[in-house]
Design a protein around this motif. Structure first.
Motif, PDB file in Angstrom:
ATOM      1  N   UNK A 169      -8.757  -2.863  29.613  1.00 46.42           N
ATOM      2  CA  UNK A 169      -8.170  -3.837  28.701  1.00 46.42           C
ATOM      3  C   UNK A 169      -9.128  -4.959  28.367  1.00 46.42           C
ATOM      4  N   UNK A 170     -10.411  -4.719  28.493  1.00 46.11           N
ATOM      5  CA  UNK A 170     -11.403  -5.708  28.076  1.00 46.11           C
ATOM      6  C   UNK A 170     -11.640  -6.790  29.109  1.00 46.11           C
ATOM      7  N   UNK A 171     -12.418  -7.771  28.691  1.00 47.27           N
ATOM      8  CA  UNK A 171     -12.803  -8.851  29.596  1.00 47.27           C
ATOM      9  C   UNK A 171     -11.584  -9.625  30.058  1.00 47.27           C
ATOM     10  N   UNK A 172     -11.581  -9.997  31.307  1.00 48.01           N
ATOM     11  CA  UNK A 172     -10.446 -10.684  31.945  1.00 48.01           C
ATOM     12  C   UNK A 172      -9.151  -9.889  31.790  1.00 48.01           C
ATOM     13  N   UNK A 173      -9.261  -8.634  31.467  1.00 47.05           N
ATOM     14  CA  UNK A 173      -8.094  -7.777  31.275  1.00 47.05           C
ATOM     15  C   UNK A 173      -7.092  -8.373  30.287  1.00 47.05           C
ATOM     16  N   UNK A 174      -7.622  -9.061  29.278  1.00 50.65           N
ATOM     17  CA  UNK A 174      -6.742  -9.734  28.325  1.00 50.65           C
ATOM     18  C   UNK A 174      -5.952  -8.730  27.500  1.00 50.65           C
ATOM     19  N   UNK A 175      -6.432  -7.507  27.415  1.00 48.81           N
ATOM     20  CA  UNK A 175      -5.713  -6.502  26.640  1.00 48.81           C
ATOM     21  C   UNK A 175      -5.072  -5.439  27.512  1.00 48.81           C
TER      22      UNK A 175
END
Lengths: 277, 417, 285
Positions: free
Chosen positions: C228-234
């Protein structure tokens, strides 16, 4: 009065044109990319109009990538699915809308509920089921279940059937019509717009479905267009952009044509007002 | 007479195809690589009449297809899976151990490049044969070195030098946006090994996420990102083009030093400008670390438990992984064959140049490791990546983050004891 | 009699749906052991979920995307449908253009948007740059991941628009004619005729949007990555189920996640039903 009307129409046009540009822009990019050579794609700065035009991606689709065969397979699955889903779902939706019977709302809640379980977890048991039936490697798992109703279509048509005034069917009943006649002679003709919407969506989903054909088909020759497209995008290490975009467009074209003809049924009020007399 | 021969010919073909057992093979490669593999398979079909191998394209990485098919009763006979899938599938009994068959066929660890044989093995059971190997080495852009006044022929040897070089090579535009990244570490566990750490202790069969040297590596990696600003780097990185194109950021001088695989030699040949010059070497290492670390990954061929033609499938695999075929396929993929003798095969030698030799040398003489293959899929790798992110963002110290990974993965692994 | 009409669906439910659903429910109480052994673990999988930070992160991300994305997309598609229901030249062409994005295969859409939202090379930021504005990092910036995803979803309003268009056809023109005779303006017509008459369609669209939005994830794999991308933002809920099932091989756990999702979706849908029925009553009274 007319001034206001004209002004409103002009505004509407302006909005429609503005939005169209936004919506068309990526599509335009896809189209031009599909006429480029692999090297042209990486031109910097990017060339909007390819120079020279390269038609070979489209040629390659049908020669090297066997698109003809896949096209036929996709048509086969889609047409049968359409017949299955639309026939069965409209009958079921009528059942849910027209009749009163015990536990109807509970059953309808179950129907909605079946859409709420994500496919990721039912996929394997579903596969085992079809495996036990001996259907793996054939088109059967893709087609036969569709003859038992599509949840989405049932739900959509029920919402529309619910809005059809009772008076219409009551009148028909007095004239001696049975339920089947009421369904075919009153409900179906009145639901032209939602039915063509359903046809459009079912067509679109089946046409572009990737996961089900991938899981249930075991022979290269039976694959559908979406798998062929996947092969182009993930096959070699570098994505063949022109081929990929050409494939996407060839795949999208039938849906666009279908849409253009389906939207003609969306002409305001025509359906219901005709029946008033 | 001619007709008679023709009829006989047709009959014999019919008889042969009638007798031949069909082995279904999942070819995971589309495009040219897939075609190369199919033509190798064609040769097998023509060379004998006992087995007919039918190659079906099934994209690799389609976990759904693999897992659903393996749970059914009719499966293909040979499939291609990523290295990290081998042990989980084997542990769950969905693919067969090959130990006995390999022993019977006389295929032993000595045929394979040192260390490679053990991959895909769990609790002594070997579940698959590697297709080809993918190796990482240190790459540097000689043009960029010249530009900042560094000797283009001398890569950094120590971490201290690497840091100094990185500072020199990082380049910003007037607005402060990155124009060139000095160094881009992507596979973080390579540096755990470079620092002298390890992710797995083969002696005790335990994971060692919070190994002291791993912590040091993580501290260094995060200090490195503090210098370039993670956010700036992400935006810069988003502008990098497809690796397999002329927009490859290394070829365009947007990255000065990085980890690179042997297939990037091909990319540089194909898409690099004629003035583009680069070097390949071992990774720089700190004192007390390892200066010969070689990371290996790849895909595997495995035989499903539900396959009804396991013997034929295995026989085909022995042929497909024989020295010559392994060499041919590796050449088609621009990978390195896993077998020692394949390295000497002419089919592979066609792609061996001075640069490829460095990779082969690292593989033969270096400290070769692959990411531990555990029954938990990619959970360990995911957690390690997450831990690095936490350290970089300052949410946790390296020790805290790696202690957490250690505890968590051990907890997971308990479910598999 | 009614049962006879819905019989096909009931049969389909019993033959094709019941077994997979029951199987996944049972699986949610198990864990796969060595060999093909399946271990009964009781409520373990469910308890584990509520201890996982990623579980809550996924729920939160999904809720944010849905709560903002669904209402805005619904309003936009309704407005588009109303506009394109006005009799005008090229009506069919405009409708088709609005629908076009929905027919682009998902892989192509994902790659396309990756390029459009590219912070350095993409057309949006190039344009912003040319007028002296600094564009955001879009998918490269954790704070912008969700806005980017929501903006992307607007491009696909064509599908919902079509259903609204179909709904508009079911409103008898006599209603409008009668209202106009009473001197009602366009706004009054919209408020007192169109909106109430469209309620069943709106309800349908909203419920379907909830169900799909709670499950969707494939675009995120293409646009960002499995985490989900950086910092799991997605990191959305559907993606969390997917990675547990097919990357970490935890079928039992992901089945438990799916059943939690089912409960959650069911409550949301029932609340939506209630909301629509109540607001309907008010307008009638």
């Amino acid at each position: 009065m007319t001034k206001v009307k004209t002004r409103r129409l002009v505004l509407t046009y302006m909005f429609a044109v503005f939005m169209s540009i936004l919506f068309l822009f990526p599509f335009l990019w896809m189209t031009t990319t599909s006429f480029k050579t692999a090297d042209q794609v990486y031109d910097n700065p990017m060339q909007i109009i390819p120079n020279p035009f390269d038609f070979s991606p489209y040629q390659r689709l049908f020669t090297e990538n066997n698109f003809g065969q896949y096209l036929w397979n996709t048509v086969y699955v889609t047409v049968l699915t359409l017949i299955g889903v639309i026939l069965s779902s409209s009958v079921v939706a009528f059942g849910f809308s027209y009749f009163r019977f015990p536990k109807k709302e509970l059953l309808f809640k179950i129907l909605l509920g079946t859409m709420m379980l994500p496919a990721q977890v039912t996929m394997i048991p579903q596969y085992i089921l079809f495996d036990k039936l001996g259907w793996i490697g054939s088109f059967k798992p893709l087609i036969i279940p569709t003859f038992f109703g599509g949840t989405w279509v049932i739900f959509l048509l029920r919402q529309f059937f619910d809005t059809i005034p009772r008076e219409y069917s009551e009148a028909a009943k007095i004239d001696g019509a049975n339920e089947w006649t009421i369904f075919t002679k009153i409900y179906l003709p009145l639901a032209k717009a939602p039915i063509s919407t359903s046809v459009l969506f079912v067509f679109m989903w089946t046409w572009t479905d990737f996961m089900n054909p991938l899981i249930y088909l075991t022979d290269d020759k039976m694959y559908t267009l979406s798998i062929a497209l996947q092969r182009i995008s993930s096959g070699a290490r570098s994505t063949d952009w022109p081929l990929m975009m050409a494939g996407s467009l060839v795949m999208a074209l039938p849906i666009v044509i279908l849409f253009f003809s389906a939207q003609k049924t969306f002409i305001n009020g025509a359906s219901m007002s005709g029946l008033k007399g | 007479m001619r007709k008679m021969i023709l009829v006989l010919l047709i009959m014999s073909v019919a008889v042969i195809s009638f007798c031949a057992k069909e082995v279904v093979f999942w070819n995971a490669w589309g495009g040219d690589e897939g075609k190369a593999l199919d033509s190798i398979i064609d040769r097998y079909n023509k060379s004998q009449s006992k087995v007919y191998v039918r190659s079906v394209y099934v994209p690799i990485g389609m976990g759904e297809k693999i897992m659903t098919t393996l749970s059914g009763s009719t499966t293909p006979d040979v499939i291609t899976v990523w290295d990290w899938m081998v042990v989980p599938l084997g542990y769950r009994g969905q693919i067969v151990p090959m130990n006995d068959r390999l022993a019977k066929a006389g295929i032993t660890s000595s045929d394979y490049i040192k260390g490679v044989w053990e991959y895909g093995t769990y609790k002594g059971k070997k579940y698959g044969l590697p297709t080809t190997l993918n190796v990482s080495a240190f790459m540097w852009n000689k043009n960029a070195f010249k530009e900042v006044g560094l000797n283009p022929d001398v890569p950094p040897k120590t971490i201290k030098e690497l840091d100094e070089f990185t500072d020199k090579l990082n380049k910003y535009d007037k607005k402060g946006a990155l124009k060139r990244l000095g160094f881009d570490p992507v596979i973080s566990h390579i540096y755990c090994y470079v620092f002298g750490g390890q992710l797995w202790d083969p002696a005790t069969n335990e994971i060692t996420a919070n190994h002291q040297k791993n912590i040091e590596a993580y501290e260094w990696l995060s200090s490195y990102y503090k210098k370039v600003d993670l956010q700036k780097k992400r935006i810069f990185q988003a502008g990098w083009g497809d690796l397999f194109s002329s927009l490859n950021p290394f070829l365009r001088g947007e990255i000065a030093m990085k980890e690179g695989s042997q297939w990037e030699i091909l990319i540089a040949k194909k898409y690099g400008k004629s003035t583009f010059d680069y070097g390949i070497s071992n990774f720089p290492a700190p004192q007390g670390g390892r200066n010969d670390v070689c990371n290996v990954s790849g895909s595997f061929w495995v035989i499903p438990t539900a396959s009804k033609n396991q013997d034929e499938a295995f026989e085909f695999l022995t042929w497909l992984t024989a020295d010559k075929q392994a060499a041919e396929f590796a050449a088609a993929l621009y990978n390195i064959p896993p077998k020692i003798k394949s390295l000497e095969d002419n089919a592979f030698k066609t792609i061996v140049d001075d640069k490829m030799k460095i990779y082969i040398d690292m593989l033969m003489n270096g400290y070769v490791y692959t990411f531990p293959m555990l029954p938990i899929g990619q959970a360990y790798l995911t957690e390690l990546t997450q831990a690095l992110m936490d350290v970089q963002l300052g949410n946790k110290t390296a020790k805290e983050a790696l202690d957490y990974v250690q505890e968590r993965i051990n907890q997971e692994l308990k479910n598999y004891k | 009699m009614g049962l006879l009409f819905i019989l096909p669906w009931i049969l389909g439910l019993l033959i094709f749906t019941l077994y997979p659903v029951v199987a996944s429910f049972i699986l949610s109480f198990t864990r796969t052991g060595e060999g093909s052994a399946i271990k009964w673990v009781g409520l373990d999988n469910y308890i584990t979920a509520f201890r996982e930070p990623d579980f809550f992160r996924a729920i939160l991300n999904t809720l944010i995307l849905s709560l903002i994305g669904i209402p805005v997309a619904q309003i936009m598609s309704l407005v588009a449908a109303l506009l394109l229901n006005v009799k005008m030249k090229f009506q069919g062409v405009f409708r088709t253009i609005f629908f076009l994005p929905s027919v682009v295969p998902a892989v192509a859409t994902g790659l396309l948007w990756k390029w459009i939202l590219n912070p350095r090379l993409g057309p949006i930021n190039t344009f912003l740059d040319s007028i002296g504005l600094a564009g955001p990092g879009w998918l490269a910036d954790p704070a912008w991941v969700k806005p980017s995803l929501i903006i992307m979803s607007f491009w696909g309003i064509g599908g919902t628009m079509v259903i609204y268009l179909a709904g508009l056809q079911n409103i008898p023109t006599e209603y409008y004619e009668a209202a106009k005779l009473d001197g009602a303006g366009s706004w009054a017509c919209l408020k007192y005729i169109t909106m109430p008459m469209l309620r069943p369609v709106t309800l349908f669209n909203t419920i379907m949007a909830i169900i799909t939005s709670f499950q969707s994830f494939s675009n995120i794999i293409i646009m960002l990555d499995m985490d989900g991308g950086m910092k799991k933002a997605g990191l959305v809920y559907g993606l969390y189920i997917y990675t547990n099932a097919f990357r970490d091989f935890k079928m039992g756990y992901s089945s438990a996640l799916a059943w939690i999702l089912l409960a959650f979706t069911f409550v949301s849908v029932m609340l939506t039903y209630k909301f629509f029925n109540r607001s309907g009553d008010q307008e009638v009274s």
